[in-house]
Scaffold this motif. Structure first.
Motif, PDB file in Angstrom:
ATOM      1  N   UNK A  48       0.959  -1.364   0.101  1.00 52.51           N
ATOM      2  CA  UNK A  48      -0.152  -0.065   0.143  1.00 52.51           C
ATOM      3  C   UNK A  48       0.808   1.027   0.050  1.00 52.51           C
ATOM      4  N   UNK A  49       1.629   1.174   0.618  1.00 51.03           N
ATOM      5  CA  UNK A  49       2.926   2.105   1.002  1.00 51.03           C
ATOM      6  C   UNK A  49       3.215   2.542  -0.098  1.00 51.03           C
ATOM      7  N   UNK A  50       4.026   1.503  -1.451  1.00 51.17           N
ATOM      8  CA  UNK A  50       4.947   1.738  -2.622  1.00 51.17           C
ATOM      9  C   UNK A  50       3.764   2.161  -3.556  1.00 51.17           C
ATOM     10  N   UNK A  51       2.337   1.935  -4.085  1.00 51.05           N
ATOM     11  CA  UNK A  51       1.456   2.590  -4.889  1.00 51.05           C
ATOM     12  C   UNK A  51       1.594   3.608  -4.911  1.00 51.05           C
ATOM     13  N   UNK A  52       2.314   4.841  -4.121  1.00 52.68           N
ATOM     14  CA  UNK A  52       1.407   5.747  -4.085  1.00 52.68           C
ATOM     15  C   UNK A  52       2.906   5.949  -4.886  1.00 52.68           C
ATOM     16  N   UNK A  53       4.388   5.278  -4.176  1.00 49.25           N
ATOM     17  CA  UNK A  53       4.912   6.410  -4.726  1.00 49.25           C
ATOM     18  C   UNK A  53       5.649   5.814  -6.851  1.00 49.25           C
ATOM     19  N   UNK A  54       4.773   4.673  -7.106  1.00 50.68           N
ATOM     20  CA  UNK A  54       5.285   4.406  -7.976  1.00 50.68           C
ATOM     21  C   UNK A  54       4.471   5.518  -8.696  1.00 50.68           C
ATOM     22  N   UNK A  55       2.473   5.709  -8.001  1.00 51.21           N
ATOM     23  CA  UNK A  55       2.024   6.756  -9.114  1.00 51.21           C
ATOM     24  C   UNK A  55       2.605   7.646  -9.974  1.00 51.21           C
TER      25      UNK A  55
END
Length: 186
Positions: A48-55
């Motif tokens: 869940x923490x990595x997804x917005x970084x990738x976005x």
């Protein structure tokens, strides 16, 4: 730290966490003594923490301008780590979007696959950023405020290791898993 070193650090943090999860029995994956998050929940949280970084990494740079220009140069990995540790020491907790669900043992491999996909995506997206752009753009962090893209990547690597060390500490010889579980049950 240069971009390639950041990619190496990130790759190691994702890989080390996954490797540790692979060593856990299904029981140890889903159960956590003393009311802490289970390994499954920690893995879900990191996804869940990595997804917005990738976005953010995949957005056109123009959209990131909405968060303004950084007021100061990017801080070092060590400074980001110490800032985060200080927040945790003062009682900071994760915000709602990053709170993990309870997971079942059969979710281990699917979660590990998602985690690996987030890692691969992040490492690939970083290739599209120049050294200067990593310091020129910023985004919001729910606890730490606005961070440059470079600082967000430092945080992500440290955050993975923070959760890995949390799980590893449960496996110390002084407090083996069975003894901890027995303490909780009885």
């Amino acid at each position: 730290m240069q971009k390639t070193a950041i990619q190496t650090l990130l790759n190691g943090s994702f890989t080390d966490f996954s490797a540790f999860i692979e060593t856990l029995s299904d029981h140890r994956f889903i159960v956590s003594p003393e009311g802490k998050w289970s390994a499954a929940q920690q893995l879900d949280h990191l996804i869940r923490s990595a997804k917005p970084v990738n976005t953010a990494l995949g957005m056109p740079r123009f959209f990131l301008r909405w968060f303004g220009k950084p007021a100061a140069p990017s801080r070092s990995f060590e400074e980001i780590r110490e800032n985060y540790r200080g927040l945790l020491k003062n009682g900071a907790v994760t915000t709602r979007p990053y709170i993990p669900h309870v997971s079942e043992a059969d979710q281990k491999q699917p979660l590990l696959k998602q985690f690996a996909q987030q890692k691969d995506k992040m490492l690939q997206l970083i290739d599209n950023w120049s050294e200067q752009e990593l310091d020129r753009y910023q985004g919001p962090h729910p606890l730490m405020g606005k961070l440059t893209v470079r600082e967000i990547l430092y945080f992500t690597a440290y955050h993975n290791y923070h959760h890995l060390h949390s799980l590893q500490s449960r496996e110390q010889l002084e407090q083996p898993w069975a003894a901890q579980l027995e303490r909780v049950i009885f």
